[in-house]
Design a protein around this motif. Structure first.
Motif, PDB file in Angstrom:
ATOM      1  N   ALA A  52       1.024  -1.160   0.194  1.00 51.98           N
ATOM      2  CA  ALA A  52       0.038  -0.032  -0.286  1.00 51.98           C
ATOM      3  C   ALA A  52       0.760   1.009   0.356  1.00 51.98           C
ATOM      4  O   ALA A  52       0.250   2.255  -0.698  1.00 51.98           O
ATOM      5  CB  ALA A  52      -0.770   0.063   1.356  1.00 51.98           C
ATOM      6  N   LYS A  53       1.934   1.575   0.790  1.00 56.28           N
ATOM      7  CA  LYS A  53       2.854   2.421   1.098  1.00 56.28           C
ATOM      8  C   LYS A  53       3.686   2.821  -0.575  1.00 56.28           C
ATOM      9  O   LYS A  53       3.407   3.701  -0.858  1.00 56.28           O
ATOM     10  CB  LYS A  53       3.794   2.252   1.346  1.00 56.28           C
ATOM     11  N   GLY A 102       2.803   5.617  -2.658  1.00 53.11           N
ATOM     12  CA  GLY A 102       3.697   7.028  -3.378  1.00 53.11           C
ATOM     13  C   GLY A 102       3.803   7.050  -4.836  1.00 53.11           C
ATOM     14  O   GLY A 102       4.483   8.068  -5.317  1.00 53.11           O
ATOM     15  N   ILE A 103       3.938   5.726  -5.349  1.00 52.30           N
ATOM     16  CA  ILE A 103       3.532   5.785  -6.849  1.00 52.30           C
ATOM     17  C   ILE A 103       2.997   6.959  -7.254  1.00 52.30           C
ATOM     18  O   ILE A 103       2.877   7.690  -8.314  1.00 52.30           O
ATOM     19  CB  ILE A 103       3.745   4.680  -7.510  1.00 52.30           C
ATOM     20  N   GLY A 104       1.612   7.238  -7.027  1.00 52.39           N
ATOM     21  CA  GLY A 104       0.559   7.524  -7.076  1.00 52.39           C
ATOM     22  C   GLY A 104       0.397   9.240  -6.768  1.00 52.39           C
ATOM     23  O   GLY A 104       0.340  10.137  -7.484  1.00 52.39           O
ATOM     24  N   LEU A 105       1.467   9.623  -5.424  1.00 51.57           N
ATOM     25  CA  LEU A 105       1.782  10.968  -5.384  1.00 51.57           C
ATOM     26  C   LEU A 105       2.414  11.732  -6.761  1.00 51.57           C
ATOM     27  O   LEU A 105       2.582  12.695  -6.704  1.00 51.57           O
ATOM     28  CB  LEU A 105       2.455  11.098  -3.963  1.00 51.57           C
ATOM     29  N   ILE A 126      -0.531   7.443   4.943  1.00 53.24           N
ATOM     30  CA  ILE A 126       0.139   6.734   5.553  1.00 53.24           C
ATOM     31  C   ILE A 126       1.517   7.165   4.970  1.00 53.24           C
ATOM     32  O   ILE A 126       1.967   6.157   5.559  1.00 53.24           O
ATOM     33  CB  ILE A 126      -0.668   5.308   4.534  1.00 53.24           C
ATOM     34  N   VAL A 127       1.489   7.580   3.453  1.00 45.11           N
ATOM     35  CA  VAL A 127       2.944   8.493   3.689  1.00 45.11           C
ATOM     36  C   VAL A 127       2.872   9.441   3.721  1.00 45.11           C
ATOM     37  O   VAL A 127       4.352   9.757   3.116  1.00 45.11           O
ATOM     38  CB  VAL A 127       3.670   7.764   2.139  1.00 45.11           C
ATOM     39  N   ASP A 128       2.363  10.129   3.315  1.00 54.19           N
ATOM     40  CA  ASP A 128       1.942  11.666   3.956  1.00 54.19           C
ATOM     41  C   ASP A 128       1.325  12.452   4.762  1.00 54.19           C
ATOM     42  O   ASP A 128      -0.246  12.520   4.856  1.00 54.19           O
ATOM     43  CB  ASP A 128       1.495  12.543   2.663  1.00 54.19           C
ATOM     44  N   ALA A 129       1.828  12.727   5.954  1.00 55.06           N
ATOM     45  CA  ALA A 129       0.713  12.897   6.948  1.00 55.06           C
ATOM     46  C   ALA A 129      -0.442  13.798   7.267  1.00 55.06           C
ATOM     47  O   ALA A 129      -1.627  14.560   7.487  1.00 55.06           O
ATOM     48  CB  ALA A 129       1.110  13.382   8.896  1.00 55.06           C
TER      49      ALA A 129
END
Length: 687
Positions: A197-198, A202-205, A319-322
Motif C-alpha cells: 500500500a505504501k 508513493g507512486i500515485g503521488l 499513510i505516506v504523507d501525514a
C-alpha cells in the motif's frame, strides 16, 4: 503481499453515461451521487431559461404542449434564429468578415462507435506523442510496470493526461508540450499483489501533477513526436513539489506562503507571456479523517465536499504523507483548489498558486486581453449548481517585458456571473447578465468576509450575492476571431430531482434516446449538456455586462429537446457531455466530450459559430473504449489537432491482468497518452 485494488467498487455499470462507477469514484469522489454542496437557493440557469421563453410570450401552447415539443423544437421553429446566422444584425450574432473564406469545416464525419482506438476521418493520420511512463526528466528509467517506484515515476510522464498546451521555441520545428495529470487508477496501473500500500501511494503521488516535455515536428508535416535528443526544459511537477502561494490570501494562516504538490488538475490556459495556468479541481476526495476536525472549518469543508467525519479516501495517501489526514493537518484542504502557474521556459522556477483567482473546483483558467490592455481570466467551477467567474487584472500587459507581467494575476477584481432572461421579442433563446464584483486584492465587497475570506471560501461569497447556479460549468474560453465567450455546461444528472422541472425544461423528463444497441428509455435529467455563448458589452472582456444565447442543446439530434444553433438537425452528429472547448485559426469551435450518454465512445467535434453552417456539429474523431477526450487543441498553423486520451479502458471490472482496453497497444494493458492528428496532404485540419 496482499492484493490491493483501489477503490472497492460496490456497483457495476455506467451510472453517468460512458463513465464507469470507478471513474466517478476516483476522479471526483462521486460528486454527482451526493447532494449538491450549494444550498444557497440562488436562482438556477434552468429558471433563467424558462424566463427567456415565457417572458416573451412564446409559451402559448400550454405546459403539456411545451413538455411534448421540447426546447429545441420551439427554438428551431423561430425564423429569427436562422436570420441571425446570416445578417449579424442582432447583438453581434452574425457572420464575421473573412469567416469561412479559408475555414470551412469539410472533414469527413466519424460515426458513433466503440472501437478501442482513435478513429479519424479519411485522409488523416495519427500518432502517439507520449504515454504514461515514458521518460521526461534526465535519468528516468525505462518504463516497466513490474519495476515501478515513486522515484522512477517522478521522472516519467504521469498518469491520466488532461489539459494539453503547446508553447513555441525559437526553432519552429520544436516546441514544449505541457499537460496536467489529473488522477490515477491503481486498478489498471499495477499488477495485482505486486506492490504494498505504501509503495502504491508513493507512486500515485508522483503520477499526479504536470509534465513539461520537448517535442519536435516530423519533417514539415503536421505530425509531432517526443524530442528524444533531450531538452533542458523537461520537467515533472508532482503532488509533493514545492509551490509558492502568492496573492492576498497567502498571508492568511489557513493557507500560508508555501504549499506542497498539485493534484486533481483538470483544464487550464496559457497566458500572453507564455506561462501555463492549471486548475486544481476535485481536490476534496484526497483527504482522510481519522478523528475530529476543527468546528470552525465545518461550514467551509461542507461547501466544498471535504469530509468532516472519519473517512478513508480511495488512495489513503496519509499513510505516506501525514498532511493528507485532516485530523492531523486541518488547514491542508485550504492549500488546494487554486489555479497554479508554471513557467515552462524555466524548469528551476518555483510554480505558484495564485490566490487572487479564488478557491473552487477549477475546471480551468483561460486568459484574454481587454480593450485597455489588462488581463481577463475566465473560470468555471465544475460541480452541479456552481458558478462561473471572471478575474480582471488591475495592471496592464507589457508585451515588451515578460517579467513585468509575472504579478498581474495577484492584483485586480474577482467577479461571479448572474444570468437573467431577456424580455425582448427578439425570438432568440437568450438573455442578459452581469459580472458581480466579489473582491479586489485590497477590498472585499461581501459583508462579514475579508479579502482572504472571499478568496479562500469563494463559493460562500458567491452564494451571498445571488450568483446564478449552473449545470457543471467546465471550460470557458474567448473566441479570438469573434470575441465571444463559449462555456461548456457538461450536464446535470439530477435535473428533475434536487433541481426542479419546469414547463420550459423538458430535459428532466423520461425520454427515448438512441444508442448503438437500439433505443431505450432513461430518466436522464440534463444529461447531455449545453454550450452557452456570451457576448460582453463592446466585445470587451473588462466590461461587467453581457448578452448570452444558448448555442447548443446537446444530445441525440432526433430528440425533440436538442438544438444546434438553428441548423438542420438531420445534418449534425450526435454529441453528449461537452467538456472542453478550443478554436482553430478561423474561429471554428472544437469541443471534446466526457461521459457520452448516447452509447458510443467520447470524441472531439467541430462546429462553425457563424455563417450559413452555424451549428453544424460534426464528429472529427472518437477516442478509445472507456476513455475521455481531453483537449482539444489545434496548433497555431492549423496543421495539427492534439488529443489527450484519459483513462482508456476504465471500466468497473477491468484490472491490470484483465483490461477492457489495451490502447495505445504498446503493452497488454492501457496507457493514457497524448496523440496528434494531421492531414496526409499537409493541409489544415478540419478543412
Amino acid at each position: 503481499m496482499s492484493p490491493k485494488l483501489l477503490p472497492l467498487i460496490s456497483q457495476i455499470g455506467t451510472r453517468h453515461g460512458s463513465r464507469a462507477f470507478r471513474t466517478c469514484q476516483l476522479k471526483c469522489a462521486n460528486q454527482c451521487d451526493h447532494a449538491e454542496p450549494n444550498t444557497s437557493g440562488n436562482e438556477h440557469i434552468q429558471t433563467v431559461l424558462q424566463s427567456a421563453f415565457s417572458r416573451r410570450g412564446m409559451l402559448k401552447i400550454g405546459a403539456a404542449g411545451v413538455a411534448a415539443a421540447g426546447v429545441g423544437a420551439l427554438a428551431s421553429s423561430i425564423p429569427a434564429a436562422a436570420d441571425m446566422t446570416a445578417t449579424g444584425a442582432d447583438k453581434g450574432n452574425g457572420a464575421f468578415p473573412g469567416f469561412g473564406q479559408r475555414g470551412d469545416l469539410t472533414h469527413g464525419v466519424v460515426p458513433p462507435n466503440r472501437k478501442d482506438d482513435i478513429v479519424i476521418p479519411n485522409g488523416y493520420d495519427q500518432a502517439v506523442i507520449i504515454a504514461w511512463g515514458d521518460p521526461v526528466e534526465e535519468g528516468a528509467p525505462k518504463f516497466d510496470a513490474n519495476k515501478q517506484s515513486a522515484a522512477a515515476q517522478a521522472k516519467q510522464f504521469g498518469y491520466n493526461n488532461d489539459y494539453t498546451m503547446i508553447v513555441p521555441l525559437k526553432d519552429d520545428r520544436k516546441a514544449l508540450l505541457v499537460c496536467n495529470h489529473e488522477y490515477t487508477d491503481e486498478n489498471l496501473m499495477f499488477p495485482t499483489g505486486k506492490y504494498d500500500a505504501k509503495t502504491i501511494a508513493g507512486i500515485g503521488l508522483a503520477a499526479h501533477g504536470m509534465s513539461v516535455v520537448g517535442i519536435e515536428r516530423v519533417g514539415r508535416s503536421g505530425q509531432w513526436r517526443r524530442d528524444k535528443s533531450g531538452t533542458r526544459y523537461n520537467r515533472r511537477i508532482t503532488a509533493t513539489t514545492k509551490f509558492d502561494v502568492v496573492g492576498p490570501a497567502a498571508a492568511d494562516p489557513r493557507v500560508g506562503k508555501v504549499a506542497y504538490g498539485t493534484f486533481g488538475n483538470c483544464a487550464g490556459g496559457v497566458t500572453p507571456w507564455g506561462t501555463i495556468l492549471s486548475g486544481e479541481e476535485n481536490f476534496n476526495g484526497y483527504y482522510d479523517v481519522t478523528g475530529a476536525v476543527p468546528a470552525q472549518y465545518a461550514t467551509s469543508y461542507k461547501r466544498y465536499g471535504v469530509p468532516t467525519t472519519v473517512t478513508k479516501s480511495a488512495r489513503e495517501w496519509s499513510i505516506v504523507d501525514a498532511r493528507f489526514d485532516l485530523t492531523t493537518t486541518p488547514t491542508e484542504a485550504f492549500r488546494s483548489g487554486w489555479v497554479v502557474e508554471v513557467d515552462p521556459y524555466d524548469p528551476k522556477a518555483t510554480p505558484k498558486k495564485r490566490t487572487m483567482l479564488g478557491r473552487l473546483k477549477h475546471e480551468g483558467a483561460t486568459t484574454t486581453i481587454t480593450a485597455d490592455g489588462r488581463i481577463a481570466v475566465y473560470l468555471g467551477d465544475d460541480e452541479r449548481g456552481e458558478y462561473i467567474y471572471k478575474f480582471v487584472s488591475a495592471g496592464k500587459y507589457d508585451e515588451n517585458n515578460r517579467k513585468a507581467n509575472f504579478g498581474l494575476l495577484d492584483e485586480g477584481t474577482l467577479y461571479v456571473a448572474r444570468f437573467t432572461g431577456d424580455g425582448t421579442e427578439d425570438g432568440l433563446f437568450d438573455g442578459t447578465g452581469q459580472w458581480i464584483a466579489l473582491t479586489t486584492d485590497k477590498k472585499s465587497f461581501i459583508d462579514g468576509m475579508s479579502v482572504a475570506d472571499v478568496l479562500i471560501d469563494t463559493r460562500l461569497a458567491a452564494d451571498k450575492v445571488g450568483a446564478t447556479r449552473m449545470d457543471r460549468p467546465e471550460d470557458i474560453e474567448r473566441n479570438p476571431v469573434n470575441g465571444r465567450v463559449y462555456a461548456a455546461l457538461t450536464n446535470n444528472s439530477n435535473r428533475g430531482g434536487t433541481f426542479a422541472v419546469d414547463e420550459a425544461n423538458p430535459l428532466a423528463k423520461s425520454h427515448t434516446r438512441a444508442t448503438l444497441d437500439g433505443p431505450l428509455v432513461e430518466q436522464s435529467g440534463n444529461r447531455n449538456g449545453y454550450i452557452l455563448e456570451l457576448t460582453e458589452e463592446g466585445d470587451d472582456a473588462a466590461r461587467t455586462s453581457f448578452f448570452w444565447t444558448l448555442f447548443l442543446v446537446c444530445g441525440d439530434p432526433t430528440a425533440q429537446e436538442t438544438y444546434f444553433g438553428g441548423y438542420d438537425k438531420t445534418k449534425v452528429s450526435p454529441i453528449s457531455c461537452p467538456d472542453n472547448v478550443s478554436f482553430d485559426g478561423s474561429g471554428n469551435l472544437w469541443i471534446s466530450t466526457d461521459g457520452n450518454v448516447l452509447g458510443s465512445n467520447d470524441g472531439i467535434f467541430t462546429v462553425p459559430v457563424a455563417g450559413p453552417k452555424r451549428g453544424q456539429v460534426k464528429q472529427f474523431l472518437s477516442v478509445p473504449f472507456g476513455s475521455e477526450a481531453c483537449g482539444p487543441l489545434v496548433s497555431e498553423d492549423d496543421k495539427t489537432a492534439f488529443v489527450a486520451v484519459q483513462h482508456p479502458g476504465e471500466t468497473d471490472t477491468a484490472t491490470f491482468e484483465n483490461p477492457s482496453s489495451t490502447w495505445p497497444h504498446t503493452h497488454p494493458f492501457p496507457r493514457p497518452a497524448i496523440s496528434c492528428v494531421w492531414r496526409k496532404d499537409g493541409a489544415r485540419v478540419g478543412s
